[in-house]
Design a protein around this motif. Sequence first.
Motif, mmCIF file in Angstrom:
data_model
loop_
_atom_site.group_PDB
_atom_site.id
_atom_site.type_symbol
_atom_site.label_atom_id
_atom_site.label_comp_id
_atom_site.label_asym_id
_atom_site.label_seq_id
_atom_site.Cartn_x
_atom_site.Cartn_y
_atom_site.Cartn_z
ATOM 1 N N SER A 4 0.818 -1.215 0.000
ATOM 2 C CA SER A 4 0.000 0.000 0.000
ATOM 3 C C SER A 4 0.847 1.257 0.000
ATOM 4 N N ARG A 5 1.957 1.229 0.754
ATOM 5 C CA ARG A 5 2.847 2.389 0.781
ATOM 6 C C ARG A 5 3.559 2.569 -0.549
ATOM 7 N N LEU A 6 3.933 1.451 -1.176
ATOM 8 C CA LEU A 6 4.585 1.524 -2.488
ATOM 9 C C LEU A 6 3.647 2.146 -3.513
ATOM 10 N N LEU A 7 2.374 1.732 -3.512
ATOM 11 C CA LEU A 7 1.415 2.293 -4.456
ATOM 12 C C LEU A 7 1.207 3.776 -4.226
ATOM 13 N N SER A 8 1.206 4.186 -2.945
ATOM 14 C CA SER A 8 1.012 5.604 -2.659
ATOM 15 C C SER A 8 2.197 6.424 -3.123
ATOM 16 N N ARG A 9 3.388 5.817 -3.130
ATOM 17 C CA ARG A 9 4.577 6.528 -3.596
ATOM 18 C C ARG A 9 4.517 6.803 -5.089
ATOM 19 N N ILE A 307 5.764 -0.215 -15.394
ATOM 20 C CA ILE A 307 6.817 -1.099 -14.889
ATOM 21 C C ILE A 307 7.943 -0.291 -14.266
ATOM 22 N N GLN A 308 8.351 0.803 -14.932
ATOM 23 C CA GLN A 308 9.462 1.600 -14.411
ATOM 24 C C GLN A 308 9.082 2.282 -13.091
ATOM 25 N N LEU A 309 7.815 2.653 -12.934
ATOM 26 C CA LEU A 309 7.398 3.271 -11.677
ATOM 27 C C LEU A 309 7.522 2.288 -10.514
ATOM 28 N N PHE A 310 7.040 1.077 -10.686
ATOM 29 C CA PHE A 310 7.131 0.085 -9.618
ATOM 30 C C PHE A 310 8.583 -0.284 -9.323
ATOM 31 N N ALA A 311 9.354 -0.569 -10.375
ATOM 32 C CA ALA A 311 10.733 -0.999 -10.180
ATOM 33 C C ALA A 311 11.570 0.095 -9.525
ATOM 34 N N CYS A 312 11.419 1.326 -10.003
ATOM 35 C CA CYS A 312 12.238 2.422 -9.474
ATOM 36 C C CYS A 312 11.794 2.850 -8.080
ATOM 37 N N ALA A 313 10.507 2.718 -7.769
ATOM 38 C CA ALA A 313 10.045 3.015 -6.411
ATOM 39 C C ALA A 313 10.673 2.039 -5.420
ATOM 40 N N SER A 314 10.707 0.770 -5.779
ATOM 41 C CA SER A 314 11.322 -0.229 -4.913
ATOM 42 C C SER A 314 12.823 0.014 -4.777
ATOM 43 N N LEU A 315 13.485 0.330 -5.892
ATOM 44 C CA LEU A 315 14.919 0.582 -5.870
ATOM 45 C C LEU A 315 15.258 1.834 -5.059
ATOM 46 N N ALA A 316 14.425 2.873 -5.181
ATOM 47 C CA ALA A 316 14.658 4.111 -4.424
ATOM 48 C C ALA A 316 14.585 3.844 -2.926
ATOM 49 N N GLN A 317 13.626 3.026 -2.492
ATOM 50 C CA GLN A 317 13.524 2.694 -1.076
ATOM 51 C C GLN A 317 14.741 1.889 -0.606
ATOM 52 N N ARG A 318 15.242 1.049 -1.488
ATOM 53 C CA ARG A 318 16.427 0.267 -1.117
ATOM 54 C C ARG A 318 17.639 1.179 -0.943
ATOM 55 N N TYR A 319 17.818 2.135 -1.852
ATOM 56 C CA TYR A 319 18.917 3.097 -1.696
ATOM 57 C C TYR A 319 18.725 3.933 -0.426
ATOM 58 N N ALA A 320 17.477 4.318 -0.157
ATOM 59 C CA ALA A 320 17.207 5.195 0.990
ATOM 60 C C ALA A 320 17.526 4.528 2.322
ATOM 61 N N ARG A 321 17.519 3.195 2.356
ATOM 62 C CA ARG A 321 17.791 2.481 3.608
ATOM 63 C C ARG A 321 19.275 2.379 3.929
ATOM 64 N N ARG A 322 20.132 2.848 3.034
ATOM 65 C CA ARG A 322 21.564 2.780 3.329
ATOM 66 C C ARG A 322 21.892 3.712 4.502
ATOM 67 N N PRO A 323 22.942 3.387 5.267
ATOM 68 C CA PRO A 323 23.290 4.214 6.436
ATOM 69 C C PRO A 323 23.628 5.650 6.033
ATOM 70 N N ILE A 324 23.210 6.587 6.855
ATOM 71 C CA ILE A 324 23.555 7.989 6.632
ATOM 72 C C ILE A 324 24.960 8.219 7.165
#
Length: 335
Positions: A4-9, A307-324
Amino acid sequence: MPLSRLLSRVKFDVYLLSLIGTVAVAAVFPARGPAEPIAKGAVYVAVFLLFFLYGARLSTKAVVEGIAHWRLQSLVLLSTFALFPLVGLGLTAALSHWLPTELAAGLMFVCVLPSTVQSSIAFTSIARGNVPAALCGASVSNLVGMVLTPLLVGVLLTTHGSGFSLKALTDIALELLLPFGLGQVLRPWVGPWITQRKRVLSYVDRGSILLVVYSAFSESVVAGVWSHMDVRSIVLILVLDAVLLAIVLAATTAASRLLGFSTEDEITIVFCGSKKSLASGIPMANILFPGAAVGAVVLPLMLFHQIQLFACASLAQRYARRPIPAAPAPDAVRA
């Protein structure tokens, strides 16, 4: 991350349903007879307004400053206008016996389009990448694409029934470059007003695209283009879209790391170099391809867009989880 959060993004539901609904309306109530020239006139006005607003919103200064990061920008452009077409040529050649001509042309058309602007910047921001470089990369890609896309269509799609000609290039200049240039010229006066009304004007953007989609699919329905399309071909193009995106995502990631870019720059390269613009692509297809073929040609682009919206939304969240990275410790106070 919950679905649900992915779709809202990615704002998948409303816009996708609008596109599907528009295609359904065109299938049942296509513009025929006296309604056809009215629909074409409305499309011309909508596209002119769409690119005028793009020009009025784009900061010339941001583009000029971003070009200074030439290594990053060069890699984005190479991915968009060289890697994509090469992969597309390989896929369409390998499956030429299974894909209808219009869908094969549509897949290649996806490959020669410029990058998106809004979603490239949004995903780069979510992933904590180099946002100014993303703004420049996506904007320059669209400016270059207004000239390079029709030229690549002429070179690569001659066997797929492309309608490219000198007249098509002139039409691109009049219908896309001219309003864009007017928007840039008038930006000092209308830019602030437009910036304050982003939400309202986003409906103008999307409404323009829906109108062009309706006109394109109406023509294809009236001409009977869909009579020889089958479910197998449409599923195949969906799979090819996914394979195309996966190859480019992997290649841009590997190239960024091999060439020693920072993680922030890698994020920008991956998102700007792997995306294709629905907003620019559908108006261009309306100019570059024979009217009856446009509906089938833009179908691979519409599928690729989701397809690019779903794939890139998931990838963006993965990058965002990296340590600050930790902030450097302040210097000790000297006595």
